[in-house]
Design an enzyme around this catalytic site. Structure first.
Site, short mmCIF file in Angstrom:
data_model
loop_
_atom_site.label_atom_id
_atom_site.label_comp_id
_atom_site.label_asym_id
_atom_site.label_seq_id
_atom_site.Cartn_x
_atom_site.Cartn_y
_atom_site.Cartn_z
N LYS B 15 0.82 -1.20 0.00
CA LYS B 15 0.00 0.00 0.00
C LYS B 15 0.86 1.27 0.00
O LYS B 15 1.95 1.28 0.56
CB LYS B 15 -0.87 0.00 1.25
CG LYS B 15 -1.86 1.13 1.31
CD LYS B 15 -2.75 0.98 2.53
CE LYS B 15 -3.44 2.27 2.88
NZ LYS B 15 -4.10 2.94 1.76
N LYS B 20 7.68 1.02 1.73
CA LYS B 20 8.42 0.25 0.73
C LYS B 20 9.79 0.86 0.46
O LYS B 20 10.80 0.16 0.45
CB LYS B 20 7.64 0.20 -0.60
CG LYS B 20 6.30 -0.50 -0.52
CD LYS B 20 5.57 -0.47 -1.85
CE LYS B 20 5.14 0.92 -2.28
NZ LYS B 20 4.15 1.54 -1.38
N LYS B 46 8.06 10.16 -7.86
CA LYS B 46 8.56 10.98 -6.76
C LYS B 46 10.09 10.92 -6.66
O LYS B 46 10.70 11.77 -6.04
CB LYS B 46 8.01 10.46 -5.41
CG LYS B 46 6.54 10.71 -5.17
CD LYS B 46 6.15 10.56 -3.69
CE LYS B 46 6.30 9.15 -3.10
NZ LYS B 46 5.34 8.16 -3.59
N ASP B 131 -0.02 1.14 -4.93
CA ASP B 131 -0.72 -0.06 -5.40
C ASP B 131 -0.52 -0.23 -6.89
O ASP B 131 -0.14 0.69 -7.59
CB ASP B 131 -2.22 0.08 -5.10
CG ASP B 131 -2.45 0.37 -3.63
OD1 ASP B 131 -1.62 -0.04 -2.81
OD2 ASP B 131 -3.47 1.02 -3.33
#
Ligand code: ATP
Ligand code: SF4
Ligand code: MG
Lengths: 372, 267
Positions: B15, B20, B46, B131
Site C-alpha cells: 500500500k 516500501k 517521486k 498499489d
C-alpha cells in the site's frame, strides 16, 4: 418493429470515432483540425480531408508526450496554425493517447488565448459506434454556439437512426463481414438495359451519405440517359435525398450542387426524400412513396445506403443496389437485393468537388448502351 | 562475490506510504554492508527511493534525460551511493499530468538497453510506487526483469487489504510471491495478524520491522539507518531481513483471501 440485437463483438476494423469527429468538423466548416495525439493517428482520413480543403495537422505526441503529456505541444500548435493558415474556425480532436493520459484540451485553448473560436472534441477510438465521434463534435459545436439547439437535436436523432441502420443490415450487423467486390458491373448494366428495352418500369433512389452523392448521382443520370435513348424516359421515376434546406451548411451546399447538375442535364427528380444527412431516415420516406404510388413498378436501382430502404416496400421488384462499402455486399444479398454493385474507392473521388463525378457503373452503363 | 550466479532481482509491493522505499533502501544498505553488489531502481515519479543512499542528494532521472532528448549512457543515470550501491531513478511526470505507468515501461526498457549493471549485481531492488493501478506498475515483472516479489504490510486492515489485492494481481500475472514483510504501525497483535495472513495466502512472514522514530530521523537527514545508526536495534532487523532475502529460494503462487476472511483476521 424488429427486436434490437444484443451487442455483438465485431472483429472487422472500421472507421473510428476520431475519424467521425474529423468529418463532422469538416461539415462544420472548420479551416483547421488538430489531432492531439501520435503522428500517424487517422492518417488516411486526415489526408483525404485535405482534399476537401481543410488543413489537418497533428501534435505528433511521441513517447515523451505519452509520459509527460502534450499540453505545451498543443498550445504551440494552436498558435502555429493560427499564424500559418489564418483560420476562422479551428477544431481539436482527441485521440486514444491524449484521452487515456487525461489531457485537458480546454486548458490549452485557454492558454493559447486565440481570437478564433475552437471546437474541442474529447474523443478516442474506443467507442463501439463511431457515431459517438460525430455526437461529441456536435455537442462541442453547440457549446461554442456554432450550431443551434434545434440543429443539434435533429442531428442526434439522425445519428441514432444511422447507428440502427448499420446494426440492422449494415457493417455492424455481424461479427465479421468479409469484403466483397459484388456483382460484375458489365452484367448488371446489360440487365438494366434489357429491362428498359422490355418496357419495364423502374425507380431510381439515390439515398447517399453527404458528399458521396456526387458520384451516386451519376448512376441516376446514367439510367435516365439510357432510358431517354431508348425512348422510355417516362418509365423511370427518380428519388434523391437532396433537400438543400436541411443540414449543416456544407451538406446543404452539396445538395444544391447536385440538384443544379441534375437540372442542367435535364433529369427530373420526381421526389426529394430528405436532406443529404438524412440517409438513415430518407429510406422510410422512399418506402412510403413506393407503397402509395409505385408498388407495381418492376425494378429499383438504389444507390448510396441501399440497406436503409425498408424491404417491405420493394420486395416485389427486382432490386439493384450500388454501395461504396465492400462489407455491405453480403448483408444486402441476405436482405434479398438481387444485384449488389460496389463502387470501389468512391469516397476519395467525391472530396473537394462541386459537380457530379462519373461513377464506374455509370460509365459501364453508357458503354454497354453504346454497343447496343 | 556471487559471480557465477544470476542476480536476485526483487520488487517490494505494498500500500502507498506503507514503507516500501525506506525498507528497500535500508535493505540495500544492509546487503552492501555484507559485501554484496547491490542496485536500487526507483520506479516512482517521486524519485525518492535512492535519496537516503545518496546523503540526501537527488540524481537526474532517466525520464528527465529522455525528455531532454540527449543520448543517454549508463554514467548519466547510474550513480554510486552508500557503500557502492548503484542508484537509478526512473522519474516521471508531475502528479496529474501524462502517464507515469508508461514512463516506467519506457525507462526500464531504456535502462536495460544502455546498462548491464543489473547483470553484474547480486541484488537488484525495484522500488515501485503504491498499489498496482495500471500495467506500467507491474512492468518490471511483466518485462521479465523481476524474479522475486515481496509484499510489505502492517497489521492494519487497509494495508492488508491492499496486500491481499496485490497478491491476487501477482497470481493473475503468474508471478509467485517470495514472502511477506511486516512493517509495524503498532497496532495490537500485529505480528500475529500479519503472520496469519502470510500463512493463509500460502506464504511466510519473513521479517517484522518495528516502528522506530530513528528510521524517520535518519531519513530526514538523508541517510539510511545502516549508515547513520548502524548500532541501533532496527539496523540489526534490516540486516536480518537482508540475509533472509539473500538466502531465500522459496516462492509460492499466492492465494488471495476473500474479503470476509480478511476482516476476520484483523478483528
Ligand atoms: N519501520 C518504520 N519506522 C518508522 N517510520 C517508518 C518505518 N518504515 C517507514 N517509515 C516512514 O514512513 C514514511 C513512508 O515510508 P516510504 O516512503 O518508504 O513508504 P512507501 O511505501 O515507499 O510510499 P509510496 O507508496 O508513496 O512509495 C517515511 O517517512 C518513512 O520514514
Ligand atoms: S490507437 Fe488511437 S491514438 Fe493510436 S493511432 Fe489508433 S486511433 Fe490513433
Ligand atoms: Mg516509495
Amino acid at each position: 418493429m424488429e427486436k434490437e440485437k444484443k451487442e455483438i463483438s465485431i472483429i472487422h476494423p472500421r472507421p473510428s470515432s476520431i475519424v467521425a469527429a474529423l468529418y463532422t468538423l469538416r461539415d462544420l466548416n472548420v479551416d483547421v483540425a488538430i489531432l492531439h495525439g501520435p503522428p500517424g493517428c487517422s492518417f488516411k482520413h486526415a489526408r483525404l480531408l485535405e482534399e476537401d480543403g481543410i488543413h489537418v495537422v497533428t501534435t505528433s505526441l511521441d513517447e515523451n508526450g505519452f509520459v509527460f503529456g502534450g499540453h505545451d505541444e498543443l498550445v504551440a500548435l494552436l498558435e502555429k496554425v493560427t499564424e500559418m493558415f489564418n483560420p476562422k474556425l479551428i477544431g481539436i480532436v482527441g485521440t486514444c493517447v491524449s484521452m487515456i493520459i487525461g489531457e485537458e484540451l480546454h486548458d490549452a485553448v485557454l492558454e493559447a488565448n486565440l481570437d478564433v473560436p475552437v471546437i474541442e472534441v474529447e474523443v478516442h477510438a474506443g467507442y463501439r459506434n463511431n457515431t459517438k465521434g460525430v455526437l461529441f463534435a456536435l455537442e462541442s459545436a453547440l457549446d461554442s454556439g456554432i450550431i443551434t439547439e434545434k440543429e443539434f437535436d435533429r442531428q442526434k436523432v439522425l445519428l441514432e437512426e444511422a447507428t440502427m441502420v448499420e446494426k440492422r443490415h449494415g457493417a455492424a450487423s455481424k461479427e465479421y463481414l468479409a469484403p466483397s467486390r459484388g456483382d460484375v458491373k458489365y452484367k448488371v448494366a446489360q440487365h438494366i438495359i434489357d429491362l428498359l428495352k422490355e418496357g419495364k418500369r423502374g425507380i431510381t433512389i439515390m439515398n447517399a451519405k453527404k458528399e458521396t452523392g456526387y458520384m451516386f448521382a451519376d448512376i441516376t443520370v446514367a439510367v435516365n440517359e439510357i432510358a431517354k435513348q431508348l425512348g422510355v424516359e417516362s418509365n423511370i421515376v427518380n428519388m434523391a435525398n437532396i433537400d438543400d434546406t436541411l443540414g449543416l451548411p456544407r451538406v446543404r451546399h452539396h445538395a444544391k450542387c447536385i440538384m443544379d447538375d441534375f437540372n442542367e442535364r435535364g433529369i427530373r427528380i420526381h421526389h426529394i426524400i430528405g436532406g443529404m444527412d438524412e440517409y438513415p431516415i430518407a429510406g422510410d420516406i422512399a418506402g412510403k412513396l413506393i407503397e402509395e404510388k409505385y408498388s407495381d413498378y418492376d425494378f429499383v436501382v438504389i444507390t448510396g445506403v441501399p440497406h436503409a430502404i425498408p424491404m417491405e416496400s420493394i420486395s416485389g421488384m427486382e432490386i439493384i443496389s450500388v454501395t461504396n462499402g465492400p462489407r455491405q455486399v453480403l448483408p444486402m444479398k441476405e436482405m434479398g437485393h438481387d444485384y449488389v454493385i460496389v463502387e470501389i474507392d468512391l469516397h476519395p473521388k467525391t472530396l473537394g468537388v462541386n459537380n457530379i463525378v462519373e461513377s464506374e457503373f455509370g460509365a459501364t452503363l453508357r458503354e454497354v448502351a453504346k454497343e447496343e | 562475490m556471487n559471480d557465477s550466479k544470476k542476480p536476485k532481482i526483487i520488487a517490494i509491493y505494498g500500500k502507498g506510504g506503507i514503507g516500501k522505499s525506506s525498507t528497500a533502501s535500508n535493505v540495500a544498505a544492509a546487503c552492501a554492508d555484507e559485501g554484496y553488489k547491490v542496485m536500487i531502481i526507483g520506479c516512482d515519479p517521486k524519485s525518492d527511493s535512492s535519496i537516503t543512499l545518496l546523503g540526501g542528494k537527488r540524481i537526474p532521472t532517466i525520464l528527465d534525460l529522455i525528455r531532454s532528448g540527449v543520448d543517454i549512457t549508463e554514467d548519466d543515470v547510474v550513480f554510486e551511493g552508500y557503500n557502492g550501491v548503484k542508484c537509478v531513478e526512473v522519474g516521471g511526470p508531475e502528479p496529474g499530468i501524462g502517464c507515469a505507468g508508461r514512463g516506467i515501461i519506457v525507462a526500464i526498457q531504456k535502462l536495460k538497453k544502455i546498462s548491464k549493471v543489473q547483470e553484474e549485481c547480486d541484488l537488484v531492488i525495484y522500488d515501485v510506487p503504491g498499489d498496482i493501478v495500471c500495467g506500467g506498475f507491474v512492468a518490471p515483472i511483466r518485462k521479465g526483469l523481476v524474479s522475486e516479489a515481496y509484499v510489505l504490510t502492517s497489521g492494519e486492515y487497509m494495508p492488508l487489504y491492499a496486500a491481499n489485492n496485490i497478491c491476487r494481481g501477482l497470481s493473475k500475472i503468474n508471478t509467485p510471491l517470495s514472502g511477506v514483510i511486516c512493517n509495524a504501525r503498532n497496532v495490537s497483535r500485529e505480528e500475529e495478524i500479519v503472520g496469519k495472513f502470510a500463512e493463509e495466502i500460502g506464504s511466510e512472514l519473513i521479517a517484522f520491522i518495528p516502528k522506530e522514530q530513528i528510521v524517520q530521523d535518519c531519513e530526514r537527514d538523508g541517510f539510511s539507518v545502516l549508515e547513520k545508526a548502524p548500532d541501533s536495534e532496527i539496523a540489526q532487523v534490516y540486516r536480518n531481513l537482508a540475509r533472509a532475502i539473500m538466502s531465500r529460494n522459496k516462492s509460492v503462487m499466492a492465494n488471495a483471501l476473500d474479503d470476509e476472511r480478511l476482516r476476520e483476521l484483523t478483528r
